[in-house]
Design an enzyme around this catalytic site. Structure first.
Site, short mmCIF file in Angstrom:
data_model
loop_
_atom_site.label_atom_id
_atom_site.label_comp_id
_atom_site.label_asym_id
_atom_site.label_seq_id
_atom_site.Cartn_x
_atom_site.Cartn_y
_atom_site.Cartn_z
N CYS A 121 -0.31 3.10 10.67
CA CYS A 121 0.04 4.22 9.83
C CYS A 121 0.59 5.47 10.96
CB CYS A 121 -0.74 5.11 9.12
SG CYS A 121 -0.29 6.56 8.38
N SER B 216 0.82 -1.09 0.07
CA SER B 216 0.04 -0.06 -0.08
C SER B 216 0.81 1.36 0.09
CB SER B 216 -0.81 0.12 1.23
OG SER B 216 -1.96 1.28 1.13
N ASN C 246 -6.99 -0.93 1.60
CA ASN C 246 -6.28 -0.72 2.60
C ASN C 246 -7.02 0.30 3.38
OD1 ASN C 246 -3.99 1.31 4.18
ND2 ASN C 246 -3.15 -0.82 4.05
N THR D 158 6.13 1.07 8.30
CA THR D 158 7.26 1.72 8.30
C THR D 158 7.61 1.95 9.88
OG1 THR D 158 5.89 3.79 8.21
CG2 THR D 158 7.07 2.88 6.16
N ILE E 178 3.35 11.06 4.04
CA ILE E 178 2.26 11.54 3.13
C ILE E 178 0.98 11.88 3.93
CG2 ILE E 178 0.53 10.59 1.30
CD1 ILE E 178 3.77 10.53 0.51
#
Ligand code: FMN
Length: 241
Positions: free
Chosen positions: A140, A30, A110, A203, A82
């Site tokens: 996220c 994603s 997602n 991440t 982002i």
């Protein structure tokens, strides 16, 4: 020289991912290929190479994302912040999914949100669409509310998974955060709550400083580190899960 894989090699790469058959175990993650409407039109794209594409994180309402800068190159990787820029779930289902050719490859949504109710509403919208599977993004690091706030707490993670599970029978993948104390404990609670599979990892949280300006480079101050630099972490977290 013939570069095409032999038929037997193609068949050997096919895998079953919680009930959906993929021509290859490679899944484009994603955020790396937008909503796939351009990627699958690249000359040479082949579902022999790409088993599935996971679409960009999608919220209930459209989001403009974070102020610039949003990406920054690091040794062997990159930082991104982002901020879940996307046109909203309704638009994705009504306007973008009809552009995708579901015979080309598999597509995974997602799901992102700030509240439990938002995850459920986004899941309902995608459940009523041709999408092949749902991935819950509770990891996220680039939004102030929701996201990692759910994913770093096993009980909150399980609540989101259970609530989404209640509104869909599609395969359910939970995207886990490496930025938590015990990823295995979290995964166990998510399985109990109905998760069929995991995406490991999202991440790692990071930061870059502009030494001339003496300020953070990213508009969001912090971002998510990805790329070859985090592969050893991803392998360990996968092993632990
Ligand atoms: C620019 C960018 C945007 C991303 N957006 C999302 C997203 O919307 N939802 C999500 O779950 N992960 C998102 N990710 C995380 C990736 O899907 C992946 O988990 C992460 O990059 C680690 O894998 P890699 O090191 O192989 O790139 C994004 C990553 C990048 C680089």
């Amino acid at each position: 020289m013939n570069q095409q894989p032999q038929p037997s090699a193609v068949a050997a790469l096919a895998v079953d991912l919680c009930g959906i058959s993929l021509s290859s175990p490679l899944v484009l993650l994603s955020g790396c290929v937008g909503f796939a409407e351009e990627y699958t039109r690249i000359k040479g794209f082949s579902n022999r190479d790409v088993g599935a594409i996971c679409l960009k994180g999608t919220t209930l309402e459209p989001r403009l994302g974070n102020p610039p800068h949003r990406v920054y190159e690091t040794p062997q990787g990159m930082l991104n912040a982002i901020g879940l820029q996307n046109p909203g779930a309704r638009y994705v289902v009504d306007k973008i999914l009809p552009q995708l050719d579901f015979s080309e490859t598999r597509f995974i949504a997602n799901l992102s949100g700030s509240t439990l109710e938002e995850y459920v509403e986004v899941a309902r919208i995608f459940d009523n669409s041709p999408i092949d599977a749902l991935e819950i993004n509770i990891s996220c690091p680039n939004v102030k509310e929701g996201g990692a706030a759910f994913g770093n707490d096993p009980e909150m993670s399980a609540r989101v998974v259970a609530a989404v599970r209640a509104v869909t029978r599609k395969p359910l993948i939970t995207k886990l955060s490496p930025n938590q104390t015990d990823i295995a404990a979290n995964a166990r609670r998510c399985i109990e709550a109905g998760s069929d599979a995991f995406a490991v990892i999202n991440t790692l949280m990071g930061m870059a400083i502009d030494i001339e300006k003496r300020t953070p480079v990213l508009g969001n101050n912090q971002g998510g580190l990805s790329g070859p630099a985090i592969k050893p972490v991803a392998l360990l977290k996968t092993h632990q899960v």
